[in-house]
Design an enzyme around this catalytic site. Sequence first.
Site, short mmCIF file in Angstrom:
data_model
loop_
_atom_site.label_atom_id
_atom_site.label_comp_id
_atom_site.label_asym_id
_atom_site.label_seq_id
_atom_site.Cartn_x
_atom_site.Cartn_y
_atom_site.Cartn_z
N TYR A 106 19.36 8.40 24.37
CA TYR A 106 19.46 8.54 22.92
C TYR A 106 18.34 9.43 22.39
CZ TYR A 106 15.64 5.08 22.61
OH TYR A 106 14.45 4.42 22.72
N CYS A 107 18.54 9.94 21.17
CA CYS A 107 17.47 10.60 20.41
C CYS A 107 17.33 9.85 19.10
CB CYS A 107 17.76 12.09 20.21
SG CYS A 107 19.21 12.45 19.18
N PHE A 108 16.84 10.49 18.05
CA PHE A 108 16.59 9.72 16.82
C PHE A 108 17.88 9.33 16.11
CE2 PHE A 108 15.38 9.46 12.24
CZ PHE A 108 14.70 8.27 12.35
N TYR A 136 18.47 6.25 18.04
CA TYR A 136 17.46 5.21 17.79
C TYR A 136 17.67 4.56 16.43
CZ TYR A 136 13.01 3.11 16.54
OH TYR A 136 12.05 2.23 16.11
#
Length: 375
Positions: A106-108, A136
Amino acid sequence: MMTIKQSCKSMPELTQITDFGRLFANDTPLFDTRAPTEFAQGAFLHTYSLPLMSDKERELVGTCYKNKGQDEAILLGHELVQGDIKAQRIRKWLEFIEKYPNGALYCFRGGLRSQITQQWIFEASGIDYPRIKGGYKALRRFLIDETDRIMGQVTPIVIGGQTGCGKTLLLDKLKNKIDLEGLANHRGSAFGNTTTPQPTQINFENALAIQLIKQQNQTLLAFEDEGSNVGRVHIPQCVQAKTSTVELVLLEATVEERLKISMDAYVINLCADFIAKNNEKGVDNFANYWLKSLEKIQKRLGLERYQSMLNLLNNALSLYKEQGDSTGFHPVVEELLVGYYDPMYNYQIQKKMDRVVFKGSSDEVLSYLNDKSIY
């Protein structure tokens, strides 16, 4: 040259995960493509930092985005992460995937960074490694909402008692429990610090939510009686509200039993931990822990009492450093238990007596809880 954004659009649709509850219930390994500083501010259990960009690269791309817009920022990111740098990062990602084939990334916000990472993994290996939809931010929102929801449906039973009576030791024997002090890495008093730092507020809340998810099918959950904070982390309001109104079980112990438990926790075992982590400096760090902890309660003790306690403590520390003898701590710990903490406990418990449903020794409380199906 095709930009990263165009390349992403030309790729086949790769897998996204939306069942967040299963991820956390199964301790699914995740890797976080955000920059290291973002990861340090808040992440999840069983999550590893494997960033697409370093902190410096992210800063440069962010500045470019503000000044020149998204397209130029994406192009700069492509220029910064290429060649050997790109190859090294892909290699680390593939090592993670080999070790955790059933994980996710995942990223933000589940946007370009995780899409690019997922794409590069696919191009390098043919592996469609799933990414978290919404990233996130979506996971964090899910955990906050789950904490509220689960606390609304479970029935807590709270274990209270005087300082040093062994509440944590008793809680350790139970399966259906939420150990707030364990999650906070703090014993919940001025002397509650351990040899390692507390988690960030976000990490504490995330870990608490995950424990609740794992215990959500239990009708009753045991909690230790806490205030609004454990050390420097704040207990979520929904947990405070629920645990402050439910049944209270009081664990009772003699002064001698409490002294033994406290000596083990705050002197013998703690000093051993400091020595294990710091070798030659371990005893000095242990001494600093005690001196700083006592200083925290100086105002409550008053100058005269504080000075008397400080003299006792310095004598105890000298004896320990010179001879390895911990008995000098007995009068220090006993005075803290009986002279300092007991009056505060007696004052606070009077406000809660209408909630008390049982009192007893450790064995008696365990038997009572077992009868209520808290194992």
